[in-house]
Design a protein around this motif. Structure first.
Motif, PDB file in Angstrom:
ATOM      1  N   MET A  78      31.601   9.684  97.475  1.00  0.00           N
ATOM      2  CA  MET A  78      31.266   9.208  96.138  1.00  0.00           C
ATOM      3  C   MET A  78      30.220   8.093  96.203  1.00  0.00           C
ATOM      4  SD  MET A  78      33.663   7.234  93.405  1.00  0.00           S
ATOM      5  CE  MET A  78      33.831   5.940  94.598  1.00  0.00           C
ATOM      6  N   LEU A  79      30.409   7.157  97.122  1.00  0.00           N
ATOM      7  CA  LEU A  79      29.459   6.049  97.259  1.00  0.00           C
ATOM      8  C   LEU A  79      28.084   6.539  97.712  1.00  0.00           C
ATOM      9  CD1 LEU A  79      31.737   3.314  98.854  1.00  0.00           C
ATOM     10  CD2 LEU A  79      30.912   3.428  96.494  1.00  0.00           C
ATOM     11  N   ALA A  80      28.053   7.574  98.531  1.00  0.00           N
ATOM     12  CA  ALA A  80      26.770   8.142  98.976  1.00  0.00           C
ATOM     13  C   ALA A  80      25.992   8.697  97.781  1.00  0.00           C
ATOM     14  CB  ALA A  80      27.004   9.230 100.017  1.00  0.00           C
ATOM     15  N   ILE A  81      26.693   9.340  96.860  1.00  0.00           N
ATOM     16  CA  ILE A  81      26.033   9.888  95.668  1.00  0.00           C
ATOM     17  C   ILE A  81      25.512   8.759  94.786  1.00  0.00           C
ATOM     18  CG2 ILE A  81      26.415  11.190  93.537  1.00  0.00           C
ATOM     19  CD1 ILE A  81      28.384  12.944  95.171  1.00  0.00           C
ATOM     20  N   TYR A  82      26.344   7.757  94.551  1.00  0.00           N
ATOM     21  CA  TYR A  82      25.882   6.617  93.742  1.00  0.00           C
ATOM     22  C   TYR A  82      24.706   5.907  94.403  1.00  0.00           C
ATOM     23  CZ  TYR A  82      29.570   6.754  90.238  1.00  0.00           C
ATOM     24  OH  TYR A  82      30.376   7.115  89.196  1.00  0.00           O
ATOM     25  N   GLN A  83      24.766   5.779  95.707  1.00  0.00           N
ATOM     26  CA  GLN A  83      23.677   5.122  96.422  1.00  0.00           C
ATOM     27  C   GLN A  83      22.378   5.910  96.257  1.00  0.00           C
ATOM     28  OE1 GLN A  83      24.488   4.690 100.584  1.00  0.00           O
ATOM     29  NE2 GLN A  83      22.979   3.064 100.829  1.00  0.00           N
ATOM     30  N   GLN A  84      22.458   7.220  96.343  1.00  0.00           N
ATOM     31  CA  GLN A  84      21.277   8.061  96.168  1.00  0.00           C
ATOM     32  C   GLN A  84      20.723   7.940  94.752  1.00  0.00           C
ATOM     33  OE1 GLN A  84      21.963  12.197  96.934  1.00  0.00           O
ATOM     34  NE2 GLN A  84      19.792  12.707  96.909  1.00  0.00           N
ATOM     35  N   ILE A  85      21.602   7.911  93.766  1.00  0.00           N
ATOM     36  CA  ILE A  85      21.162   7.778  92.372  1.00  0.00           C
ATOM     37  C   ILE A  85      20.491   6.423  92.158  1.00  0.00           C
ATOM     38  CG2 ILE A  85      21.956   7.575  89.975  1.00  0.00           C
ATOM     39  CD1 ILE A  85      24.192   9.613  90.768  1.00  0.00           C
ATOM     40  N   ALA A 139      15.325   7.276  82.469  1.00  0.00           N
ATOM     41  CA  ALA A 139      15.719   6.412  83.592  1.00  0.00           C
ATOM     42  C   ALA A 139      16.691   5.320  83.149  1.00  0.00           C
ATOM     43  CB  ALA A 139      14.485   5.792  84.232  1.00  0.00           C
ATOM     44  N   HIS A 140      16.423   4.707  81.991  1.00  0.00           N
ATOM     45  CA  HIS A 140      17.297   3.623  81.529  1.00  0.00           C
ATOM     46  C   HIS A 140      18.705   4.145  81.231  1.00  0.00           C
ATOM     47  CE1 HIS A 140      18.584  -0.107  79.760  1.00  0.00           C
ATOM     48  NE2 HIS A 140      18.998   0.555  78.702  1.00  0.00           N
ATOM     49  N   SER A 141      18.801   5.276  80.558  1.00  0.00           N
ATOM     50  CA  SER A 141      20.124   5.840  80.250  1.00  0.00           C
ATOM     51  C   SER A 141      20.866   6.204  81.521  1.00  0.00           C
ATOM     52  CB  SER A 141      19.980   7.087  79.368  1.00  0.00           C
ATOM     53  OG  SER A 141      19.406   6.743  78.141  1.00  0.00           O
ATOM     54  N   THR A 142      20.144   6.738  82.487  1.00  0.00           N
ATOM     55  CA  THR A 142      20.775   7.083  83.764  1.00  0.00           C
ATOM     56  C   THR A 142      21.308   5.841  84.444  1.00  0.00           C
ATOM     57  OG1 THR A 142      19.245   8.955  84.000  1.00  0.00           O
ATOM     58  CG2 THR A 142      20.424   8.240  85.972  1.00  0.00           C
ATOM     59  N   GLU A 143      20.539   4.753  84.412  1.00  0.00           N
ATOM     60  CA  GLU A 143      20.981   3.502  85.021  1.00  0.00           C
ATOM     61  C   GLU A 143      22.238   2.980  84.339  1.00  0.00           C
ATOM     62  OE1 GLU A 143      19.465  -1.113  85.428  1.00  0.00           O
ATOM     63  OE2 GLU A 143      17.953   0.459  85.413  1.00  0.00           O
ATOM     64  N   VAL A 144      22.253   3.000  83.018  1.00  0.00           N
ATOM     65  CA  VAL A 144      23.401   2.494  82.269  1.00  0.00           C
ATOM     66  C   VAL A 144      24.656   3.310  82.574  1.00  0.00           C
ATOM     67  CG1 VAL A 144      24.356   2.215  79.943  1.00  0.00           C
ATOM     68  CG2 VAL A 144      22.014   1.488  80.430  1.00  0.00           C
ATOM     69  N   VAL A 145      24.513   4.630  82.548  1.00  0.00           N
ATOM     70  CA  VAL A 145      25.669   5.496  82.796  1.00  0.00           C
ATOM     71  C   VAL A 145      26.130   5.370  84.247  1.00  0.00           C
ATOM     72  CG1 VAL A 145      26.453   7.896  82.891  1.00  0.00           C
ATOM     73  CG2 VAL A 145      25.104   7.108  80.950  1.00  0.00           C
ATOM     74  N   ALA A 146      25.186   5.356  85.184  1.00  0.00           N
ATOM     75  CA  ALA A 146      25.551   5.260  86.599  1.00  0.00           C
ATOM     76  C   ALA A 146      26.281   3.953  86.883  1.00  0.00           C
ATOM     77  CB  ALA A 146      24.307   5.382  87.474  1.00  0.00           C
ATOM     78  N   LEU A 147      25.785   2.846  86.356  1.00  0.00           N
ATOM     79  CA  LEU A 147      26.439   1.563  86.594  1.00  0.00           C
ATOM     80  C   LEU A 147      27.814   1.498  85.944  1.00  0.00           C
ATOM     81  CD1 LEU A 147      23.458  -0.940  86.289  1.00  0.00           C
ATOM     82  CD2 LEU A 147      24.625  -0.179  88.366  1.00  0.00           C
ATOM     83  N   SER A 148      27.926   2.050  84.757  1.00  0.00           N
ATOM     84  CA  SER A 148      29.216   2.050  84.071  1.00  0.00           C
ATOM     85  C   SER A 148      30.247   2.860  84.860  1.00  0.00           C
ATOM     86  CB  SER A 148      29.045   2.627  82.664  1.00  0.00           C
ATOM     87  OG  SER A 148      30.287   2.746  82.033  1.00  0.00           O
ATOM     88  N   ARG A 149      29.840   4.041  85.310  1.00  0.00           N
ATOM     89  CA  ARG A 149      30.770   4.886  86.062  1.00  0.00           C
ATOM     90  C   ARG A 149      31.048   4.305  87.449  1.00  0.00           C
ATOM     91  NH1 ARG A 149      28.737  11.011  84.525  1.00  0.00           N
ATOM     92  NH2 ARG A 149      29.075  10.800  82.279  1.00  0.00           N
TER      93      ARG A 149
END
Length: 167
Positions: A78-85, A139-149
């Motif tokens: 899971m952390l590898a995926i978040y790190q890649q994102i 990009a901004h929406s992806t950042e917000v969602v990724a950080l929230s999750r």
């Protein structure tokens, strides 16, 4: 000849007796501290923007959701995926968090090796092209969602580390 071998063995044994392995509890405590630090960083990024705690954006299904990860290998994946994102976002806000995830994954590897768990090499996202397309569009929406999750996933990891996760 035998006396020389015995003397070398005893000398080596005395040297090795002073070397202590890092206690597993210390590694686990360091892991928890780093997780709390990452959560604090995410909160600091999210606060000024007034971000919704549970944003809903279509097309971001590749970002891991709120499933409970019970194993060290699952946490690492899971952390590898978040790190890649996060590294794909090219945002100054998330550079330190991406670096922290690298350190967190290293600590998970230490925990796994202390438990004699072989951690398979974590795979990132298979469809990186899809990620690039989404980043171009939002990009901004992806950042917000990724950080929230990621925040929610890290909070789940904290709870799971208290329960002594399996391999």
């Amino acid at each position: 000849m035998r006396c020389g071998s015995l003397c070398r063995f005893l000398w080596l044994w005395s040297c090795l007796s002073y070397i202590e392995a890092m206690p597993i509890q210390k590694v686990q405590d360091d892991t928890k501290i780093l997780i709390r630090t990452i959560i604090t960083r995410i909160n600091e990024i999210s606060q000024p923007q007034g971000v919704c705690s549970r944003p809903r954006v279509a097309g971001l299904d590749f970002i891991p959701g709120l499933q409970l990860v019970r194993t060290l290998s699952g946490m690492n994946q899971m952390l590898a995926i978040y790190q890649q994102i996060l590294t794909s976002l090219h945002s100054r806000n998330v550079v330190q968090i991406a670096n922290d995830l690298t350190n967190l994954r290293d600590l998970l590897h230490l925990l796994a090796s202390a438990k004699s768990c072989p951690l398979p090499r974590a795979r990132g996202l298979e469809n990186i092209k899809n990620l690039r397309d989404v980043l171009k569009a939002s990009a901004h929406s992806t950042e917000v969602v990724a950080l929230s999750r990621l925040r929610a996933a890290l909070q789940g990891m904290l709870r799971q580390l208290d329960r002594n996760p399996g391999c």
